[in-house]
Write a protein that holds these residues in place. Sequence first.
Motif, PDB file in Angstrom:
ATOM      1  N   ARG A  78       0.858  -1.190   0.000  1.00 50.88           N
ATOM      2  CA  ARG A  78       0.000   0.000   0.000  1.00 50.88           C
ATOM      3  C   ARG A  78       0.897   1.243   0.000  1.00 50.88           C
ATOM      4  O   ARG A  78       1.976   1.212   0.594  1.00 50.88           O
ATOM      5  N   TYR A  95      -4.039  -5.632  11.283  1.00 55.35           N
ATOM      6  CA  TYR A  95      -3.353  -6.571  10.417  1.00 55.35           C
ATOM      7  C   TYR A  95      -3.230  -6.098   8.979  1.00 55.35           C
ATOM      8  O   TYR A  95      -2.436  -6.633   8.222  1.00 55.35           O
ATOM      9  N   ASN A  96      -3.922  -5.048   8.619  1.00 60.09           N
ATOM     10  CA  ASN A  96      -3.761  -4.467   7.287  1.00 60.09           C
ATOM     11  C   ASN A  96      -2.345  -3.990   7.033  1.00 60.09           C
ATOM     12  O   ASN A  96      -1.900  -3.924   5.904  1.00 60.09           O
ATOM     13  N   PHE A 103       0.979 -11.070   8.500  1.00 67.62           N
ATOM     14  CA  PHE A 103      -0.342 -10.927   7.887  1.00 67.62           C
ATOM     15  C   PHE A 103      -1.030 -12.299   7.822  1.00 67.62           C
ATOM     16  O   PHE A 103      -2.186 -12.451   8.217  1.00 67.62           O
ATOM     17  N   SER A 302     -23.377   0.657   1.027  1.00 69.90           N
ATOM     18  CA  SER A 302     -23.994  -0.356   0.155  1.00 69.90           C
ATOM     19  C   SER A 302     -25.485  -0.495   0.476  1.00 69.90           C
ATOM     20  O   SER A 302     -26.322  -0.581  -0.430  1.00 69.90           O
ATOM     21  N   ARG A 366      -1.778   0.643  -4.909  1.00 71.64           N
ATOM     22  CA  ARG A 366      -0.562  -0.112  -4.603  1.00 71.64           C
ATOM     23  C   ARG A 366       0.679   0.571  -5.183  1.00 71.64           C
ATOM     24  O   ARG A 366       0.583   1.328  -6.145  1.00 71.64           O
ATOM     25  N   CYS A 454     -11.152  -9.152   0.607  1.00 69.80           N
ATOM     26  CA  CYS A 454     -11.874  -8.641   1.778  1.00 69.80           C
ATOM     27  C   CYS A 454     -12.287  -9.804   2.675  1.00 69.80           C
ATOM     28  O   CYS A 454     -13.040 -10.680   2.253  1.00 69.80           O
ATOM     29  N   PHE A 459     -19.783 -11.651   5.537  1.00 71.36           N
ATOM     30  CA  PHE A 459     -20.382 -10.871   6.621  1.00 71.36           C
ATOM     31  C   PHE A 459     -21.210  -9.725   6.014  1.00 71.36           C
ATOM     32  O   PHE A 459     -22.351  -9.471   6.410  1.00 71.36           O
TER      33      PHE A 459
END
Length: 512
Positions: A78, A95-96, A103, A302, A366, A454, A459
């Motif tokens: 990133r 953890y991103n 990771f 969404s 990225r 994702c 979820f």
Amino acid sequence: LRVWKKLNRIDSNLSQLVRGPGSHSWIFGNIMDHKVPLEYEGYGGAYTITGCLGEKRLMITDPAAMKYIYQHFEQFERPPFEKFGESAVGGPENYNIFTARDFQRIKNLMNPAFKPAALRGYVPHFRTVVEKLMQKWEDLCTQQYPDRVQIDIHKIIHEATLEAAKRAVLGDRSAPISDMEVAFSKNCYNILSKMTGKPTKGALLIERILSSISPQFFLRVLLYMPNERMRILRRHKFLTRSFVYETRGVIGIEGHLEKLTQDCILDVMKHTGDETQHDLLEIIAWQVPILLIAGQDTVGNSITWALYEFAKNPEWQEQVRNEIIQAQAGKSGEVFQPAVLDQLQYLNAHIKEALRLYPGAPTIDRVALDDIILPLDTPVQSGDGTKSMSQIPIKRGDRIMVDLAAYNRRHSIWGDDADTFKPSRWLNGSDPGKSIGIGPYANLATFSGGPQICIGWRFAILQMQVFLTGCLSKLQFRIPKGVEIRPVKSFTIYPATQEKEESLPLEIALLN
Ligand code: HEM
């Protein structure tokens, strides 16, 4: 010379390699013009846009290039500003921002909490929240004559999705952990958009210069700049850290191991790990803010867009409602089981179409860590228009953005009506993107792909299914007269009226 070289990346030849829309300003580029829906279909699956000081970014919608970037995720990282923002918003241990090795370790810990077996346990949390909201709106309608009210649903839906996510992550609690949790939740509203979205030209320029020269040091300085965006980020950084320290108490670091209720993500994670108990709890606690934030802006918008499209198409809304009511007939509550929800073909067609046109995170950003040859499915014209290229040589340090929103609207995949909301394209088992096979859900780019996919996609779908079922089985939704809605692209895509950003006024009425 070093600064100049870094700023201009004079070893990068992206602009010669690939075409892209021209830019009027070398200083500010054309990145601010990059809107939804995208106008760059004519360039094919790879084109360049221009950032500040002539910086070129490669925009990708080509499926072969997307798959390469997903599968070789260790060759990309990133960009510095994004990592800086994620560590400020999600905390230093989320953890991103971990290295590839850590990771995977943390991903293994989190994965079971997002499998179908665990997800079933979160349905009651989603139901409780949507039923409470519907009761409130029903009461408001009943107090009016005729039985209808106009409500700006954007913020309310976001608060409800955050509450649902909090219950699913932390369990069913009678009250917030403390005032700190309340403050953290308040600050979460569209935090990712506030952080990344709509910076001024001056702010973009400063970020570009500072993050090119010495990212870590200067980005820390950036946090203390006197602008609204950084003020929000500073506050959120403080709230995130305080909230995590309190969460550690809830999950047992302070010796209250039995405090967690069952059927919540932290409980599943706690029973998964094989680390020593203290390490494990520490890691788990630091994932709470990122899970809440990653799931709030995205799912909130969404659901908002799905309700907007129902409101715009009253007959279709009625058809979906009838499907839900028939599935519900005589079996109170059973319609909310994932297996039953998955059978509702009209509802699911609507969700797929909403996620196609309004992906919760429209681009992935990225930086290449190596020199790479990026393959293309369909050749594009070279920068000078003289040759056709079936692969693009990328240099270390080149900036690449996977344009998920544009992929979801590619005419070559979805047809000439790709910009139109048309749920019928999904009916009778139809799956327009199947031959290409991108993404975990309906072959949409919406949830990304590969190992960095994702984690919350199932979820998110389940939460959308439960929320929309709850909404449609209680109330009707219409667009109020004279209201015009437009999509605004930032970290996510949110609705705006002429007068107000982050706003979706709808007319809400009792069912006949
Ligand atoms: C409609 C809703 C959602 C959309 C459109 C969405 C989209 C995405 C996308 C595109 C990425 C990849 C970002 C990147 O690689 O830079 C991502 C990553 C992620 N999402 Fe979601 N997301 C949604 C809901 C959720 C939910 C509900 C959760 C958690 C409860 C969640 C947790 C995460 C996490 C933790 C990551 C980072 C994954 C990694 O780097 O391996 N998301 N999401």
